[in-house]
Scaffold this motif. Structure first.
Motif, PDB file in Angstrom:
ATOM      1  N   ARG A  21      42.197  33.377  25.379  1.00  0.00           N
ATOM      2  CA  ARG A  21      43.407  33.082  26.160  1.00  0.00           C
ATOM      3  C   ARG A  21      44.369  32.252  25.308  1.00  0.00           C
ATOM      4  O   ARG A  21      44.458  31.037  25.438  1.00  0.00           O
ATOM      5  CB  ARG A  21      43.035  32.371  27.462  1.00  0.00           C
ATOM      6  N   ALA A  26      46.922  39.471  25.976  1.00  0.00           N
ATOM      7  CA  ALA A  26      46.968  40.273  27.200  1.00  0.00           C
ATOM      8  C   ALA A  26      46.360  39.501  28.363  1.00  0.00           C
ATOM      9  O   ALA A  26      46.839  39.593  29.499  1.00  0.00           O
ATOM     10  CB  ALA A  26      46.227  41.592  26.987  1.00  0.00           C
ATOM     11  N   ALA A  27      45.316  38.713  28.084  1.00  0.00           N
ATOM     12  CA  ALA A  27      44.661  37.937  29.141  1.00  0.00           C
ATOM     13  C   ALA A  27      45.631  36.957  29.794  1.00  0.00           C
ATOM     14  O   ALA A  27      45.632  36.790  31.016  1.00  0.00           O
ATOM     15  CB  ALA A  27      43.456  37.189  28.579  1.00  0.00           C
ATOM     16  N   ARG A  29      49.017  37.198  29.606  1.00  0.00           N
ATOM     17  CA  ARG A  29      50.104  37.985  30.211  1.00  0.00           C
ATOM     18  C   ARG A  29      49.696  38.479  31.599  1.00  0.00           C
ATOM     19  O   ARG A  29      50.473  38.420  32.539  1.00  0.00           O
ATOM     20  CB  ARG A  29      50.464  39.167  29.303  1.00  0.00           C
ATOM     21  N   ASP A  30      48.447  38.939  31.725  1.00  0.00           N
ATOM     22  CA  ASP A  30      47.974  39.490  32.993  1.00  0.00           C
ATOM     23  C   ASP A  30      47.669  38.407  34.026  1.00  0.00           C
ATOM     24  O   ASP A  30      47.825  38.649  35.227  1.00  0.00           O
ATOM     25  CB  ASP A  30      46.733  40.343  32.765  1.00  0.00           C
ATOM     26  N   ARG A  31      47.192  37.263  33.574  1.00  0.00           N
ATOM     27  CA  ARG A  31      46.855  36.154  34.486  1.00  0.00           C
ATOM     28  C   ARG A  31      47.316  34.838  33.858  1.00  0.00           C
ATOM     29  O   ARG A  31      46.521  34.133  33.247  1.00  0.00           O
ATOM     30  CB  ARG A  31      45.358  36.123  34.756  1.00  0.00           C
ATOM     31  N   ASP A  36      41.986  30.341  34.388  1.00  0.00           N
ATOM     32  CA  ASP A  36      40.993  31.178  33.718  1.00  0.00           C
ATOM     33  C   ASP A  36      40.643  30.666  32.329  1.00  0.00           C
ATOM     34  O   ASP A  36      39.913  31.321  31.591  1.00  0.00           O
ATOM     35  CB  ASP A  36      41.500  32.622  33.610  1.00  0.00           C
TER      36      ASP A  36
END
Length: 141
Positions: A21, A26-27, A29-31, A36
């Motif tokens: 992260r 992408a992790a 960007r998505d959340r 997380d």
């Protein structure tokens, strides 16, 4: 130092270290956010954002981008609270560890070794091969 640390909310202190992260991943960007987990840079940028110091979306701004930047940040010889500190095993900025200066020679940071946010002295960084080289300090403009 106590003033900066006292203003960090308890949920931020619970942020787990998750190397995947990082800014621009992408992790993230998505959340977005820290729930997380985060790597050191994402965590440091979130701390600065909490204090209203950092307004740049962390998109893909990694440690080497931070160190090279002269438009939004500047290098400073003497750190103040809420400056960023960069450490590495060598004097290379790529892959450098990023923490937030909280005063009294102490740095708030998130690393895999501890797994949660921690406050270390400069001597504690110097004692670890991975962080033995202080690249320097950056201050947001």
């Amino acid at each position: 130092m106590a003033d900066v640390l006292a203003r960090i909310p308890s949920d931020m202190w619970a942020t787990p270290y998750v190397g995947a992260r990082f800014p621009g991943s992408a992790a993230v960007r998505d959340r977005p956010g820290l729930i997380d987990g985060a790597n050191c840079q994402l965590f440091a940028y979130a701390v600065l954002e909490l204090f209203g110091v950092f307004s740049l979306e962390p998109a893909a701004w990694r440690s080497s981008d931070l160190w090279a930047d002269i438009r939004l940040t500047r290098r400073v010889a003497v750190a103040q609270p809420l400056d960023l500190a960069l450490f590495n095993a060598t004097d290379e900025s790529w892959g450098a560890h990023v923490g937030v200066v909280v005063g009294e020679g102490r740095i708030l940071h998130l690393c895999a070794e501890v797994g949660r946010p921690a406050v270390w002295s400069m001597a504690e960084f110097a004692a670890r091969e991975r962080y033995r080289t202080l690249l320097g300090f950056k201050r947001m403009r």
